[in-house]
Design a protein around this motif. Structure first.
Motif, PDB file in Angstrom:
ATOM      1  N   ILE A   1      22.201   3.698   1.017  1.00 29.78           N
ATOM      2  CA  ILE A   1      21.999   5.162   1.146  1.00 29.78           C
ATOM      3  C   ILE A   1      20.991   5.467   2.250  1.00 29.78           C
ATOM      4  O   ILE A   1      21.213   6.342   3.107  1.00 29.78           O
ATOM      5  CB  ILE A   1      21.558   5.754  -0.205  1.00 29.78           C
ATOM      6  CG1 ILE A   1      22.736   5.692  -1.202  1.00 29.78           C
ATOM      7  CG2 ILE A   1      21.071   7.195  -0.039  1.00 29.78           C
ATOM      8  CD1 ILE A   1      22.325   6.038  -2.635  1.00 29.78           C
ATOM      9  N   ASN A   2      19.863   4.783   2.276  1.00 27.67           N
ATOM     10  CA  ASN A   2      18.822   5.033   3.288  1.00 27.67           C
ATOM     11  C   ASN A   2      19.357   4.744   4.690  1.00 27.67           C
ATOM     12  O   ASN A   2      19.108   5.496   5.649  1.00 27.67           O
ATOM     13  CB  ASN A   2      17.589   4.165   3.009  1.00 27.67           C
ATOM     14  CG  ASN A   2      16.882   4.597   1.726  1.00 27.67           C
ATOM     15  OD1 ASN A   2      16.912   5.794   1.366  1.00 27.67           O
ATOM     16  ND2 ASN A   2      16.261   3.657   1.028  1.00 27.67           N
ATOM     17  N   GLN A   3      20.120   3.653   4.816  1.00 26.15           N
ATOM     18  CA  GLN A   3      20.687   3.266   6.118  1.00 26.15           C
ATOM     19  C   GLN A   3      21.697   4.302   6.592  1.00 26.15           C
ATOM     20  O   GLN A   3      21.720   4.665   7.781  1.00 26.15           O
ATOM     21  CB  GLN A   3      21.340   1.890   5.991  1.00 26.15           C
ATOM     22  CG  GLN A   3      21.834   1.316   7.311  1.00 26.15           C
ATOM     23  CD  GLN A   3      22.419  -0.077   7.132  1.00 26.15           C
ATOM     24  OE1 GLN A   3      22.451  -0.618   6.038  1.00 26.15           O
ATOM     25  NE2 GLN A   3      22.869  -0.639   8.247  1.00 26.15           N
ATOM     26  N   GLN A   4      22.541   4.822   5.692  1.00 28.46           N
ATOM     27  CA  GLN A   4      23.576   5.791   6.061  1.00 28.46           C
ATOM     28  C   GLN A   4      22.934   7.099   6.542  1.00 28.46           C
ATOM     29  O   GLN A   4      23.387   7.701   7.535  1.00 28.46           O
ATOM     30  CB  GLN A   4      24.494   6.040   4.857  1.00 28.46           C
ATOM     31  CG  GLN A   4      25.724   6.866   5.187  1.00 28.46           C
ATOM     32  CD  GLN A   4      26.667   6.960   3.990  1.00 28.46           C
ATOM     33  OE1 GLN A   4      26.383   6.385   2.949  1.00 28.46           O
ATOM     34  NE2 GLN A   4      27.739   7.711   4.170  1.00 28.46           N
ATOM     35  N   ARG A   5      21.878   7.586   5.893  1.00 30.12           N
ATOM     36  CA  ARG A   5      21.211   8.848   6.283  1.00 30.12           C
ATOM     37  C   ARG A   5      20.585   8.710   7.671  1.00 30.12           C
ATOM     38  O   ARG A   5      20.693   9.610   8.525  1.00 30.12           O
ATOM     39  CB  ARG A   5      20.145   9.199   5.259  1.00 30.12           C
ATOM     40  CG  ARG A   5      20.734   9.572   3.897  1.00 30.12           C
ATOM     41  CD  ARG A   5      19.638  10.005   2.944  1.00 30.12           C
ATOM     42  NE  ARG A   5      19.100  11.304   3.345  1.00 30.12           N
ATOM     43  CZ  ARG A   5      17.993  11.829   2.858  1.00 30.12           C
ATOM     44  NH1 ARG A   5      17.262  11.134   1.973  1.00 30.12           N
ATOM     45  NH2 ARG A   5      17.571  13.014   3.257  1.00 30.12           N
ATOM     46  N   ALA A   6      19.950   7.582   7.942  1.00 34.47           N
ATOM     47  CA  ALA A   6      19.297   7.383   9.245  1.00 34.47           C
ATOM     48  C   ALA A   6      20.328   7.331  10.369  1.00 34.47           C
ATOM     49  O   ALA A   6      20.116   7.865  11.467  1.00 34.47           O
ATOM     50  CB  ALA A   6      18.490   6.089   9.209  1.00 34.47           C
ATOM     51  N   LYS A   7      21.499   6.735  10.118  1.00 33.25           N
ATOM     52  CA  LYS A   7      22.547   6.617  11.133  1.00 33.25           C
ATOM     53  C   LYS A   7      23.090   7.997  11.520  1.00 33.25           C
ATOM     54  O   LYS A   7      23.351   8.277  12.702  1.00 33.25           O
ATOM     55  CB  LYS A   7      23.677   5.752  10.576  1.00 33.25           C
ATOM     56  CG  LYS A   7      24.829   5.489  11.554  1.00 33.25           C
ATOM     57  CD  LYS A   7      24.401   4.499  12.615  1.00 33.25           C
ATOM     58  CE  LYS A   7      25.584   4.021  13.438  1.00 33.25           C
ATOM     59  NZ  LYS A   7      26.297   5.028  14.164  1.00 33.25           N
ATOM     60  N   ILE A   8      23.286   8.910  10.532  1.00 29.92           N
ATOM     61  CA  ILE A   8      23.822  10.250  10.820  1.00 29.92           C
ATOM     62  C   ILE A   8      22.867  11.022  11.735  1.00 29.92           C
ATOM     63  O   ILE A   8      23.274  11.648  12.725  1.00 29.92           O
ATOM     64  CB  ILE A   8      24.074  11.006   9.509  1.00 29.92           C
ATOM     65  CG1 ILE A   8      25.225  10.338   8.732  1.00 29.92           C
ATOM     66  CG2 ILE A   8      24.407  12.475   9.778  1.00 29.92           C
ATOM     67  CD1 ILE A   8      25.381  10.875   7.318  1.00 29.92           C
ATOM     68  N   VAL A   9      21.571  10.998  11.455  1.00 25.70           N
ATOM     69  CA  VAL A   9      20.569  11.727  12.252  1.00 25.70           C
ATOM     70  C   VAL A   9      20.535  11.174  13.676  1.00 25.70           C
ATOM     71  O   VAL A   9      20.500  11.927  14.652  1.00 25.70           O
ATOM     72  CB  VAL A   9      19.188  11.626  11.580  1.00 25.70           C
ATOM     73  CG1 VAL A   9      18.113  12.211  12.484  1.00 25.70           C
ATOM     74  CG2 VAL A   9      19.208  12.326  10.225  1.00 25.70           C
ATOM     75  N   GLU A  10      20.581   9.892  13.824  1.00 18.99           N
ATOM     76  CA  GLU A  10      20.510   9.258  15.138  1.00 18.99           C
ATOM     77  C   GLU A  10      21.716   9.661  16.001  1.00 18.99           C
ATOM     78  O   GLU A  10      21.579  10.001  17.185  1.00 18.99           O
ATOM     79  CB  GLU A  10      20.457   7.739  14.969  1.00 18.99           C
ATOM     80  CG  GLU A  10      20.328   6.980  16.294  1.00 18.99           C
ATOM     81  CD  GLU A  10      20.352   5.479  16.091  1.00 18.99           C
ATOM     82  OE1 GLU A  10      20.434   4.743  17.094  1.00 18.99           O
ATOM     83  OE2 GLU A  10      20.316   5.036  14.898  1.00 18.99           O
ATOM     84  N   ASP A  11      22.933   9.614  15.442  1.00 18.23           N
ATOM     85  CA  ASP A  11      24.145   9.925  16.216  1.00 18.23           C
ATOM     86  C   ASP A  11      24.177  11.390  16.640  1.00 18.23           C
ATOM     87  O   ASP A  11      24.590  11.713  17.774  1.00 18.23           O
ATOM     88  CB  ASP A  11      25.404   9.600  15.381  1.00 18.23           C
ATOM     89  CG  ASP A  11      25.576   8.101  15.208  1.00 18.23           C
ATOM     90  OD1 ASP A  11      24.938   7.342  15.938  1.00 18.23           O
ATOM     91  OD2 ASP A  11      26.363   7.686  14.317  1.00 18.23           O
ATOM     92  N   LEU A  12      23.761  12.332  15.769  1.00 15.90           N
ATOM     93  CA  LEU A  12      23.751  13.755  16.132  1.00 15.90           C
ATOM     94  C   LEU A  12      22.797  14.024  17.296  1.00 15.90           C
ATOM     95  O   LEU A  12      23.091  14.795  18.214  1.00 15.90           O
ATOM     96  CB  LEU A  12      23.364  14.595  14.908  1.00 15.90           C
ATOM     97  CG  LEU A  12      24.504  15.011  13.968  1.00 15.90           C
ATOM     98  CD1 LEU A  12      23.947  15.698  12.762  1.00 15.90           C
ATOM     99  CD2 LEU A  12      25.491  15.912  14.695  1.00 15.90           C
ATOM    100  N   THR A  13      21.672  13.406  17.291  1.00 14.04           N
ATOM    101  CA  THR A  13      20.685  13.589  18.369  1.00 14.04           C
ATOM    102  C   THR A  13      21.252  13.095  19.703  1.00 14.04           C
ATOM    103  O   THR A  13      21.063  13.716  20.759  1.00 14.04           O
ATOM    104  CB  THR A  13      19.397  12.824  18.036  1.00 14.04           C
ATOM    105  OG1 THR A  13      18.933  13.245  16.754  1.00 14.04           O
ATOM    106  CG2 THR A  13      18.310  13.088  19.070  1.00 14.04           C
ATOM    107  N   SER A  14      21.984  11.990  19.670  1.00 12.82           N
ATOM    108  CA  SER A  14      22.563  11.427  20.903  1.00 12.82           C
ATOM    109  C   SER A  14      23.584  12.384  21.523  1.00 12.82           C
ATOM    110  O   SER A  14      23.577  12.622  22.737  1.00 12.82           O
ATOM    111  CB  SER A  14      23.227  10.087  20.577  1.00 12.82           C
ATOM    112  OG  SER A  14      23.937   9.606  21.683  1.00 12.82           O
ATOM    113  N   PHE A  15      24.527  12.947  20.712  1.00 10.72           N
ATOM    114  CA  PHE A  15      25.550  13.867  21.223  1.00 10.72           C
ATOM    115  C   PHE A  15      24.912  15.178  21.718  1.00 10.72           C
ATOM    116  O   PHE A  15      25.412  15.804  22.658  1.00 10.72           O
ATOM    117  CB  PHE A  15      26.604  14.165  20.152  1.00 10.72           C
ATOM    118  CG  PHE A  15      27.555  13.004  19.934  1.00 10.72           C
ATOM    119  CD1 PHE A  15      28.306  12.489  20.983  1.00 10.72           C
ATOM    120  CD2 PHE A  15      27.697  12.431  18.679  1.00 10.72           C
ATOM    121  CE1 PHE A  15      29.169  11.441  20.776  1.00 10.72           C
ATOM    122  CE2 PHE A  15      28.554  11.378  18.480  1.00 10.72           C
ATOM    123  CZ  PHE A  15      29.305  10.864  19.532  1.00 10.72           C
TER     124      PHE A  15
END
Length: 1003
Positions: free
Chosen positions: A650-664
């Motif tokens: 769960i912690n890993q999945q939440r961090a991945k979503i935030v990182e990808d949105l910032t990149s786009f």
């Protein structure tokens, strides 16, 4: 051969039926349509083949099963046991024979087992049914003797039928004084034709000369007719030439014109094709210019609406990321739930450790072996412990009951021993009673001896009477033979044939010797001596009875009987005591077995407790519960570890979503530093705008591609039209279009001439005159004049023909007068034809006469060679069946048939016997045939309700006779329940529709 068992796969209404342990005398009982006929047909089918579709016999193919056939196990005296199996295959089925010795074969091996018997011969000899007896009921009196003789020879009435058929065929062809038979009729007709032939011979010479002259006239008339036919053909050809002459001349002119025009090379439909090309080339040129201008305009529009391709390439990744934004809240809630569950699992683990009272960590718990085998052993040991406790209680109760019963029986035995008589007292009592028994035995022996003396006396008198009668018959026969031999001597002397004289003298001497020997008294001394011995024994027994003392010992017998009963009771009690001792010892033995089982179970329990690392005192009472707690601890640890893994995910999945949105956001948006939801909203709108641009751009590109394709197609079509225009000019070898059109006119003129030529040739096609003779007729200037000359010549020939026809008719009339009763040659032909028919009919008569002679010779040979042995056995059976009323069977001296001799030596023909006695005679002959002439083939005898017309006594007798046939197995089929009382219960099989049951006699 004996049938041991049958297995019916499918035959008629019987499916998968097994019949085992068939007895030597087997009875099949069942009502109508129960399957008796099916079983008989099954036996015949397996042994000799299924009936073919061309035969009249029923095939019994099953209606509800695909299996057809079955197998029979037999015992053969020579070859041992064998299994014969026949199933559906070729016409008569596929057969397989398996011997117990290992030999396997087919039809050849089966024929060897059956001794080359066929189905017809087997049914005739070994198969009885009501049909044979019904034939006797329906026959005329004079036919019964022949039928019985035929049954004794072949087992059926075929011999009698053959003899009757041959006699009828002979009488239908010739009788010495008859008129209707064929030979008599044809002899009379031949005699009449012979008279007519003699009358016609006188006029034969004049007739032949007229015939010769008639033939010469006939030839001359045929020659004139042939000449007339040729003249007619010539006139017909001249008429035909007159009709086609103008057409032939026009055809010749047309060919000349075509030759002048010569060959012209011009394309087919050239003028039409040239005009069509000129109409198409100009519009196509204008269209090509218009499409080029529209393509330039579309290119300018495409430059203004070009989309952002980098954003569209990442569309799938962006949309996937945007769909994950709403689950951020769910992931937060799931994280809280997992942390709460972890606390619950910690509490459960603490409670489980307290109950087990074991200080085991997670690693130690997982190290304990709790596989399926250990779990099963725990359950087995626990159940065994509980069962051992229950068995112990039951054994203790049974021990008390058996011990009490044993003590009671011992008490009863001691009481019974005190009630029986002492040994000395019993011996004295038996001696007194034995004296009376000896007296009764002597009386019974005396009565039996008197009956035996009466039987021997009657037999002695019968033998004496038979001897006297035999002497009279022999004396009569000797005198008859002496008379014959004396006649032979007289004839030899008279004709001086010394061989006959010698034979007559030798015959007289031999007869004289036999007469002297026959006068010696027959020795009956042995019979008489036996009678005297029996009478002496009778006198001795009477003396013993007179000297015996008579005692009144009724009380002694009662006392002895009472003591016997008490001894029997004592014996029963001792047997009961012995059985009870055995029961008591069994209970004690079971106690010992229980102790062994209990010790073994404790050892297993200790081993399992060490494996599970639990104390022995817990394992002794709560082994299964402890195992369940250990399994429960393992399960809690596993679920706890799974929750920890899920929290990390769960912690890993939440961090991945935030990182990808910032990149786009950095790559595609102008606004920076926005929150999560605003960034997702702007990215979605940006994607929508670029999609709209892409759709418009694709529409313009599609139109541009269509215009380019259209331009290319129109340009190619214009080029093709221009190429075809040039090809047409080149094909006609013309430089200008004007020259091309001039050549077209010349081609059109040639086509019209060819069309006219075809029309003329079609008119000449069906002309009677062939083409190669037209040139010979062209020089003729006046065909009408030639036709008139031919007609005059034909009239002259017709007049001559008429004169010859009149002369021919006159000669025919003279011939007709000579043929009043038919011409000589016709009568002679008719005579020879009738003579041939007579000879053919005589040949047929001789064939039937020879067949009758051969049949009579065969009957005589059978009577002299085989019949005596068969009749001897038949006489034995007949005497038994009729209680001695008929004891001799004599063959007729001439022809076929039997004479039956009664006990008073009266001879009866077969038709003079009563109906029941005739049937008994038929049964005796059939059984004798099977047991004598065919004794080397002891097949089973199959009987199908053949004795239902017999009364109770006759039925009992014939069944007793069948039971005496030890070499042949008897298969008896019946639907009459009253016959079952004559058979043993184990030999009866009851048939119901589709099943075979053991027969139970109702009490």
């Amino acid at each position: 051969m004996k049938i041991i068992e049958m297995h019916i796969y499918g035959y008629g209404q019987l499916e998968n039926v097994k019949i085992t342990d068939l007895a030597d005398f087997q009875v099949f009982y069942g009502e109508n349509e129960a399957g008796k006929s099916t079983i008989m047909a099954f036996i015949h089918g397996i042994l000799f083949g299924f009936p073919t579709k061309q035969q009249s016999d029923l095939r019994y193919e099953p209606k509800h099963s695909t299996k057809y056939g079955g197998k029979i196990r037999i015992y053969h005296e020579e070859h041992g046991y064998a299994v014969i199996e026949r199933i559906k295959g070729k016409a008569s089925g596929d057969v397989k024979v398996v011997m117990d010795s290992g030999t396997i074969g087919g039809e050849e091996l089966l024929k060897k087992l059956l001794g080359d018997f066929n189905k017809g011969l087997f049914q005739a000899i070994f198969s009885f049914n009501l049909h044979g007896l019904q034939n006797i009921h329906q026959m005329k009196a004079e036919e019964i003797g022949k039928f019985l003789f035929s049954a004794g020879a072949l087992g059926t009435e075929q011999l009698s039928k053959a003899e009757t058929i041959l006699q009828k065929e002979l009488e239908a062809r010739f009788k010495p004084s008859g008129k209707k038979p064929v030979l008599n009729d044809r002899l009379q007709a031949l005699h009449e034709i012979n008279g007519e032939l003699k009358k016609a011979a006188a006029k034969n010479k004049e007739y032949e000369s007229l015939i010769t002259k008639k033939e010469m006239l006939q030839q001359e008339m045929e020659a004139i007719i042939d000449s007339l036919q040729k003249i007619g053909e010539k006139v017909e050809k001249l008429h035909e030439w007159k009709r086609i002459e103008p057409i032939v001349k026009e055809e010749k002119w047309t060919k000349k014109e075509l030759k002048q025009l010569g060959e012209i090379e011009f394309p087919a439909r050239g003028i039409e094709r040239m005009e069509r090309l000129n109409q198409l080339i100009h519009p196509y040129h204008a269209e090509v210019i218009s499409i080029g201008e529209r393509i330039e305009n579309l290119k300018k529009e495409l430059e203004a609406i070009e989309p952002n391709l980098s954003l569209l390439e990442n569309e799938s990744a962006i949309l996937t990321l945007l769909d994950q934004v709403p689950i951020m809240e769910q992931l937060r809630l799931e994280k809280q739930q997992c942390e709460a569950k972890l606390l619950v699992y910690e509490d459960q683990l603490a409670i489980t450790k307290e109950k087990l009272h074991l200080s085991l960590d997670e690693e130690a718990i997982f190290a304990i072996n709790t596989n399926i085998y250990i779990k099963n052993q725990v359950e087995v040991v626990s159940r065994k412990k509980q069962k051992l406790e229950e068995v112990k209680e039951e054994l203790e109760e049974r021990y008390r009951d058996e011990k009490n019963t044993l003590e009671e029986i011992e008490k009863d035995v001691r009481f019974a021993e005190s009630q029986v008589l002492p040994k000395q007292e019993r011996l004295l009592l038996e001696e007194q009673v034995g004296t009376e028994n000896d007296k009764r035995g002597l009386e019974g022996e005396l009565k039996t001896l008197e009956e035996k003396i009466n039987l021997y006396q009657q037999a002695y008198e019968r033998d004496l009477a038979a001897t006297t009668s035999m002497k009279k018959q022999k004396r009569l026969q000797f005198f008859l033979f002496e008379f014959i031999f004396f006649g032979l001597i007289a004839y030899g002397l008279f004709t001086k044939q010394w061989v006959l004289l010698f034979l007559g003298v030798m015959g007289c001497i031999i007869i004289a010797i036999f007469m002297v020997k026959s006068k010696k008294p027959l020795e009956n001394g042995e019979m008489k001596q036996t009678l005297n011995g029996l009478r002496e024994k009778e006198i001795l027994l009477k003396q013993k009875l007179q000297s015996a003392e008579y005692l009144d010992i009724t009380k002694l017998e009662n006392k002895l009987m009472q003591d016997n009963q008490r001894r029997e009771e004592l014996q029963m009690l001792k047997m009961k005591l012995k059985q009870q001792h055995s029961q008591f010892e069994k209970i004690v033995a079971k106690f010992e077995e229980w102790e062994v089982d209990s010790a073994q179970n404790k050892e297993k329990q200790l081993s399992i407790s060490q494996e599970l690392k639990i104390p022995e005192y817990i394992a002794a009472s709560f082994l299964q519960e402890a195992f369940e707690f250990i399994e429960q601890s393992k399960s809690i640890y596993r679920e706890k570890n799974q929750l920890l893994v899920r929290l990390g995910q769960i912690n890993q999945q939440r961090a991945k979503i935030v990182e990808d949105l910032t990149s786009f956001e950095k790559r595609f948006l102008q606004e920076k530093g926005l929150d999560l939801h605003n960034t997702a909203y702007l990215l979605r709108n940006k994607l929508k705008e670029e999609h709209e641009k892409q759709i418009k751009s694709q529409e313009r590109l599609g139109k541009l591609a269509d215009l380019k394709a259209d331009l290319k197609q129109k340009s190619q079509e214009l080029k093709l039209l221009q190429t075809e225009h040039i090809s047409l000019l080149q094909a006609a070898k013309a430089v200008t279009e004007q020259q091309f059109y001039k050549m077209g006119e010349e081609v059109e003129k040639k086509e019209k001439l060819l069309e006219r030529l075809n029309h003329l040739q079609s008119q000449l096609q069906y002309s009677l005159l062939p083409e190669h003779v037209w040139e010979s007729y062209l020089p003729i200037h006046d065909s009408e004049e030639l036709i008139m000359e031919c007609n005059l010549e034909a009239q002259h020939l017709q007049a001559k023909l008429k004169k010859l026809q009149e002369e021919h008719a006159s000669i025919r009339y003279e011939i007709q007068i000579l043929e009043e009763g038919g011409m000589y040659s016709d009568i002679l032909h008719h005579y020879k034809q009738k003579k041939f028919e007579l000879e053919e009919t005589a040949k047929e008569w001789s064939v039937y006469s020879l067949a009758q002679e051969i049949l009579l010779q065969t009957i005589d040979k059978y009577k002299n060679v085989h019949l005596p042995r068969m009749l001897s056995k038949a006489e034995e059976y007949m005497s038994f069946l009729t209680n001695g009323s008929y004891h001799k069977i004599h063959p007729q001296k001439s022809g076929s048939g039997f004479l039956v001799e009664g006990k008073d030596h009266t001879l009866f023909e077969a038709n003079e016997l009563s109906q029941a006695t005739t049937e008994q005679l038929y049964v005796s002959i059939r059984l004798a045939l099977a047991t004598t002439l065919y004794e080397n083939y002891p097949f089973p005898i199959i009987i199908d309700d053949s004795f239902v017309n017999f009364d109770a006594k006759r039925t009992h007798k014939v069944i007793e006779l069948l039971k005496r046939l030890e070499r042949n197995q008897i298969l008896f089929f019946t639907c009459h329940s009253h016959l079952l009382q004559h058979f043993r219960r184990e030999n009866i099989l009851s048939l119901e529709k589709g099943a075979v049951l053991d027969y139970l006699i109702e009490k």
